[in-house]
Write an enzyme that holds these catalytic residues in place. Sequence first.
Site, PDB file in Angstrom:
ATOM      1  CE  LYS A 105      -8.843   3.388   3.215  1.00 41.18           C
ATOM      2  NZ  LYS A 105      -7.771   2.870   2.236  1.00 41.18           N
TER       3      LYS A 105
ATOM      4  CB  ILE B   2      -1.114   0.027   1.167  1.00 33.31           C
ATOM      5  CG1 ILE B   2      -2.090   1.120   0.890  1.00 33.31           C
ATOM      6  CG2 ILE B   2      -0.299  -0.013   2.629  1.00 33.31           C
ATOM      7  CD1 ILE B   2      -3.048   0.610  -0.138  1.00 33.31           C
ATOM      8  CB  ALA B   3       4.130   1.996   1.739  1.00 32.93           C
TER       9      ALA B   3
ATOM     10  CG  ASP C 274      -6.771  -5.959   6.013  1.00 34.87           C
ATOM     11  OD1 ASP C 274      -6.132  -5.707   5.219  1.00 34.87           O
ATOM     12  OD2 ASP C 274      -6.299  -6.138   7.171  1.00 34.87           O
TER      13      ASP C 274
END
Length: 338
Positions: free
Chosen positions: A102, A19-20, A183
């Site tokens: 999130k 995600i980064a 998730d």
Amino acid sequence: MSEHTTGRIRWGILATGGIAASFTKALLSLPDDAEVVAVGSRSTESAKAFAERYGIPRAYGTWAELAADEEVDVVYVATPHSAHRAAAGLCLEAGKAVLCEKAFTINSREARELVGIARERDLFLMEAMWTYCNPLILHLLALVQEGVIGEVRHISAHFGFFNDFPPEHRMRDPELGGGALLDLGVYPVSFAQLFLGEPDTVEAWAQLTPERVDAATGIVLGWNGGAVATLSCGFTADIGAPAAIAGTGGRIEIPDGFFNADRFTVHREGVAPQTVRLADISDDHDRGSMRHEAAEVMRALRAGETESPLVPLDGSLSIMGTLDRIRERIDVHYPGVD
């Protein structure tokens, strides 16, 4: 606020996972007003590899070094949600603005703590709920508020896929806040609350893994005014991510990928169905919405705002409260935090 917030916004990336990487690529695709200047990880090797991959000038082997970098205006926190409180709190206490992935935290207590630090120090903080920054979803919300489908009475939203995760995977690890709810379920819950606010009643059932995290969860939310939401999440079946909003005068359907929608269709009796596409309302056709999310953070920083009106902190607190109530119903608890 940094003097540089009137020009280029200098980003730090905290964590080096998938995600980064996606967010960093989104930042690098923006016009010249965004700059990624540093990355931090618990591993020097991982930070250096990430920095080399994306041309980032500074790589740190600790979160604290990234938080202390005086040339960073805002930090994007991309750790698993079990570490959000520690990572985002560290950056806020170092005086940095924060965009935190999130689910915002692992429970509402941790979320309140982060919001308290940000408000006490007058610092910008936002949950990275990209759905709320998607121009198409904002257009959909405006149509609903204008009464295009009448009074909203029912919302359905689902997010699920099949994956036989091994026992050691983070999705099955209660120490890391594993399970489908935080998730995946955060998206349907956030979608429902975008239109109806915090529910008055919460019911849920789940299939638990041997580690006692949820593999699949069904949720019913109720509001005293009569509205109902039926939601689900899980990694036991390929259910996709459809959503629909039904009212007294029609319904709006998102066929799949509601959390990063690129189209929806309005159905009303006596009127031909109308499909609205992201390209119809935005020059930026990126369905992923990370670009829109990053742009909203930078807009807010330049305006001197400490939170975004699109993703308000009280809304994030409310959603975490609902997720807590769901976990109570399905008997999922995380060691050391609950």
